[in-house]
Motif scaffolding. Structure first.
Motif, short mmCIF file in Angstrom:
data_model
loop_
_atom_site.label_atom_id
_atom_site.label_comp_id
_atom_site.label_asym_id
_atom_site.label_seq_id
_atom_site.Cartn_x
_atom_site.Cartn_y
_atom_site.Cartn_z
N ILE A 1 -70.79 -14.78 7.59
CA ILE A 1 -70.58 -15.76 6.78
C ILE A 1 -70.53 -17.32 7.55
O ILE A 1 -69.56 -17.55 8.30
N PRO A 2 -71.46 -18.18 7.51
CA PRO A 2 -71.22 -19.29 7.93
C PRO A 2 -70.63 -20.40 7.14
O PRO A 2 -70.94 -20.59 5.83
N VAL A 3 -69.39 -21.09 7.58
CA VAL A 3 -68.62 -21.89 6.87
C VAL A 3 -68.28 -23.11 7.63
O VAL A 3 -67.57 -23.10 8.82
N ASN A 4 -68.72 -24.42 7.25
CA ASN A 4 -68.59 -25.57 8.06
C ASN A 4 -68.89 -25.54 9.49
O ASN A 4 -68.26 -25.88 10.36
N GLY A 5 -69.97 -25.00 9.74
CA GLY A 5 -70.39 -24.61 10.98
C GLY A 5 -69.86 -23.59 11.95
O GLY A 5 -70.26 -23.74 12.97
N LYS A 6 -68.99 -22.91 11.36
CA LYS A 6 -68.18 -21.97 12.04
C LYS A 6 -68.67 -20.53 11.38
O LYS A 6 -68.98 -20.35 10.30
N ARG A 7 -68.76 -19.32 12.17
CA ARG A 7 -69.02 -18.13 11.82
C ARG A 7 -68.02 -17.08 11.67
O ARG A 7 -67.10 -17.01 12.30
N TYR A 8 -67.67 -16.54 10.43
CA TYR A 8 -66.66 -15.62 10.02
C TYR A 8 -67.30 -14.29 9.69
O TYR A 8 -68.26 -14.32 9.25
N TYR A 9 -66.51 -13.32 9.85
CA TYR A 9 -67.14 -11.87 9.92
C TYR A 9 -66.17 -11.23 8.67
O TYR A 9 -64.89 -11.39 8.93
N LEU A 10 -66.59 -10.60 7.86
CA LEU A 10 -66.10 -10.03 6.63
C LEU A 10 -66.49 -8.63 6.48
O LEU A 10 -67.56 -8.13 5.82
#
Length: 265
Positions: A150-159
């Motif tokens: 998931i991209p949030v504010n240009g950063k990618r997070y993994y869920l």
């Protein structure tokens, strides 16, 4: 000189193709070896069962299971090319569940045969591949079902979305938020509701959801809508049964914020 340069330019892609083919062939052989070892364990277990209780036979089964687990763990942790290899035979044989994020940068391996409790996280960043090996609790089943990137504010997070069953009393779905930082996975307090921010959400549920006549059963898993940027967390009632409603978290102000409850579209 021009002919020499053109010749070298033709050789370069051929070299990399040959190298990639060799690596793939090596992994095919390694996978076949694991399949053969799994068949050996199955044979020895059937042999042990046919003899009734025989400690020697069961010890042989336990030994080969340990060899299988060690061989698989060594393969994943020592060969970075495994992160791009499909392991179709292991998956089709129900030996291992392999879950990969859509961008291919994170994987989870769950060894789910022979009561093995090994789970391996694998991720890559800047051309390097890293692993983390964990072991589940005894008498438990822990299975990663999905990894959302998931991209949030240009950063990618993994869920990663995980189902956990600890016999005889505990069942749960959960989703965690992680960020890749070189050789480590860092938890991120990405989920926000009215009272707090947290790095994971857990949904305990009743085993009664397994009953054949229960309509809202285990199909109601945590999910993510990539178009609307929303995470859906299933609601359970006071008996631990899944309902038709979800907690809905939306990408908002640099986090996943709980904005409403409602049905899944």
């Amino acid at each position: 000189m021009n002919y020499l340069i053109k010749y070298l330019l033709l050789l370069i892609p051929a070299f990399f193709y040959s190298k990639a083919f060799t690596q793939s062939k090596d992994l095919v052989e390694k996978e076949n070896e694991l399949i053969a070892l799994n068949s050996k364990i199955d044979y020895k277990l059937r042999l042990a069962l046919s003899k009734g209780y025989d400690s020697t036979s069961y010890n042989s089964v336990d030994h080969n299971v340990a060899v299988f687990e060690q061989a698989f763990t060594h393969l994943i942790t020592s060969d970075p090319n495994t992160i791009d290899y499909p392991f179709n035979k292991l998956r089709d044989s129900s030996i291992c569940v392999v879950t990969t994020a859509a961008d291919g940068k994170m994987r989870v391996y769950n060894l789910n045969s022979w009561q093995l409790l090994t789970q391996i996280y694998q991720w890559k960043e800047k051309g390097k591949v890293y692993t983390k090996v964990t072991r589940n609790q005894k008498d438990s089943i822990l299975l990663c079902r999905e990894i959302y990137a998931i991209p949030v504010n240009g950063k990618r997070y993994y869920l990663p979305v995980t189902s956990t069953i600890i016999w005889p009393s505990h069942a749960m779905q959960s989703v965690a938020a992680w960020r890749i930082n070189g050789n480590s996975l860092e938890p991120v307090t990405l989920f926000k509701n009215k009272s707090k921010k947290q790095d994971h959400i857990e949904v305990p549920f009743s085993f009664y959801n397994f009953a054949p006549k229960i309509k809202d059963s285990l199909l109601a898993f945590i999910s993510y809508d990539n178009l609307q940027k929303k995470v859906y967390i299933p609601c359970v009632n006071e008996k631990g049964l899944f309902t038709q409603r979800y907690f809905i978290y939306e990408v908002k102000d640099g986090c996943l914020e709980l904005t409403q409850t409602g049905p899944h579209p």
